[in-house]
Write a protein that holds these residues in place. Structure first.
Motif, short mmCIF file in Angstrom:
data_model
loop_
_atom_site.label_atom_id
_atom_site.label_comp_id
_atom_site.label_asym_id
_atom_site.label_seq_id
_atom_site.Cartn_x
_atom_site.Cartn_y
_atom_site.Cartn_z
N GLY A 92 0.80 -1.21 0.00
CA GLY A 92 0.00 0.00 0.00
C GLY A 92 0.83 1.26 0.00
O GLY A 92 2.07 1.23 -0.03
N ALA A 93 0.14 2.39 0.05
CA ALA A 93 0.76 3.70 -0.11
C ALA A 93 1.83 3.98 0.94
O ALA A 93 2.80 4.70 0.66
N ASP A 94 1.69 3.43 2.13
CA ASP A 94 2.66 3.75 3.18
C ASP A 94 4.04 3.19 2.90
O ASP A 94 5.02 3.59 3.54
N LEU A 95 4.15 2.26 1.93
CA LEU A 95 5.46 1.69 1.59
C LEU A 95 6.14 2.43 0.43
O LEU A 95 7.34 2.25 0.21
N VAL A 96 5.37 3.22 -0.31
CA VAL A 96 5.90 3.87 -1.51
C VAL A 96 6.85 4.99 -1.12
O VAL A 96 6.58 5.78 -0.20
N LYS A 97 7.98 5.08 -1.85
CA LYS A 97 9.00 6.07 -1.50
C LYS A 97 9.67 6.61 -2.76
O LYS A 97 9.61 5.98 -3.83
N PRO A 98 10.31 7.76 -2.66
CA PRO A 98 11.05 8.30 -3.81
C PRO A 98 12.08 7.30 -4.31
O PRO A 98 12.74 6.60 -3.52
N GLY A 99 12.21 7.21 -5.63
CA GLY A 99 13.14 6.26 -6.23
C GLY A 99 12.46 5.00 -6.73
O GLY A 99 13.04 4.26 -7.55
N ASP A 100 11.26 4.71 -6.24
CA ASP A 100 10.53 3.54 -6.73
C ASP A 100 10.30 3.65 -8.23
O ASP A 100 10.23 4.76 -8.79
N VAL A 101 10.15 2.50 -8.86
CA VAL A 101 9.99 2.44 -10.31
C VAL A 101 8.59 1.95 -10.65
O VAL A 101 8.04 1.04 -9.99
#
Length: 351
Positions: A168-177
């Protein structure tokens, strides 16, 4: 003398439909299923959940919209079930949940046993492909509300995910593809617009040969929804997936934004894939603006995964091995770089 049959409801036809569908329902079982069809409720042995540290149940309900009108006009009913299952189980998969079981609901003007059996056949085959038990369902005859050859299908599904594996959204971070997974075409969204453009504005018939499709119009419009459940679950087991988004009604940007936190912004590059011919034709024949197309359709991307950058190439390779064409389609950055926090920007033009 007035009877239920004279009012348009045939109990005998319903019983015959159940007999015809039993063969297909049996193919969509899991070991946890208790009993068979015919009871008042489907039974699923939940004792397997004891092996979970903290099992979270996920549930989804949906239908296939006006795509059923194409199936009815074509008198081909054994693929619409794939659309129903795709709309249901792939909504569960985006949080990392394994689909466990599904129930369906078919409302029709008149029960034609062979037609109902064909619908259930498609549902059962798709359930078997996704590892989902077809636990039960309901067929309801609605004379006077629906015409004899009309029907609608809907369903609900339940799955399970370990709490510490929840995506979910809480795991998403800058640099993800951004990993895009190809759709099979329209899937089951935007058919009201599609029917308006092809049938009312262009005056096309379902049996029209369309060179861009290498098929008839009807055959193109009935292509089943691609099923992503098993490949996506395998992907989440193999690489570091942070979030997934099922691209359905509302389009790519709006659906992806549902799993994007306010701390980041996402860019998706349209030039990384070739636009499917069906979307081009809808635009040309209907004079439909790109913004409207992108709100109604998946535009060739049926599912998206946001993965750690070091796993991007492996993700594409794994999905390809599972029969799902995929590619790197964009990136995640800090809020403000690609747009406001929580936003999804589509840039460049389709190939």
């Amino acid at each position: 003398m007035t009877s239920y049959a004279s009012a348009g409801v045939s109990i005998e036809a319903g019983d015959r439909a159940v007999e015809l569908m039993k063969e297909w329902v049996e193919k969509a079982r899991r070991p946890e299923v208790v009993g068979g069809i015919g009871g008042f409720a489907g039974l699923f042995d939940a004792s397997a959940l004891k092996s979970f540290r903290r099992p979270l149940l996920a549930t989804s309900a949906d239908g296939v919209g006006t795509k059923v009108a194409i199936a009815q006009a074509m008198d081909k009913h054994d693929t619409i079930g794939f659309d129903l299952v795709g709309m249901l189980v792939d909504d569960l998969v985006v949080c990392g949940a394994e689909p466990l079981f599904l129930t369906d609901y078919i409302a029709c003007g008149s029960v034609v046993p062979e037609r109902i059996a064909d619908i259930v056949k498609g549902i059962a085959q798709a359930c078997a492909e996704t590892g989902t038990a077809l636990l039960g369902g309901e067929t309801a005859e609605h004379p006077g509300l629906l015409e004899p050859d009309e029907y609608d299908v809907a369903g609900s599904t339940t799955g399970v995910v370990e709490a510490d594996k929840l995506l979910g959204a809480d795991l998403v971070k800058p640099g993800d593809v951004v990993i895009a997974m190809a759709s099979s075409g329209l899937h089951a969204n935007g058919y009201s617009l599609v029917r308006h453009v092809f049938f009312e504005k262009a005056g096309w018939k379902l049996d029209r040969d369309v060179p861009e499709f290498a098929s008839t119009l009807g055959e193109q419009l009935l292509i089943p929804t691609r099923l992503y459940a098993k490949p996506c679950l395998d992907l989440a087991d193999a690489v570091e997936v942070h979030a997934m988004s099922h691209i359905t009604g509302g389009g790519l940007a709006a659906n992806l934004a549902r799993v994007v936190p306010d701390s980041v912004s996402v860019r998706v590059d349209r030039s990384t894939w070739v636009q499917h011919a069906v979307f081009k034709l809808v635009a040309e024949l209907g004079g439909v603006a790109r913004a409207d197309l992108e709100q109604a359709f998946n535009m060739g991307v049926g599912m998206i995964a946001l993965v750690a950058p070091e796993d991007a190439d492996n993700a594409v390779r794994l999905l390809g091995d599972k029969g799902v064409p995929s590619w790197i389609a964009g990136d995640v950055a800090q809020a403000g770089i690609h747009g406001a926090g929580g936003s999804v920007t589509l840039d460049n033009d389709y190939v």
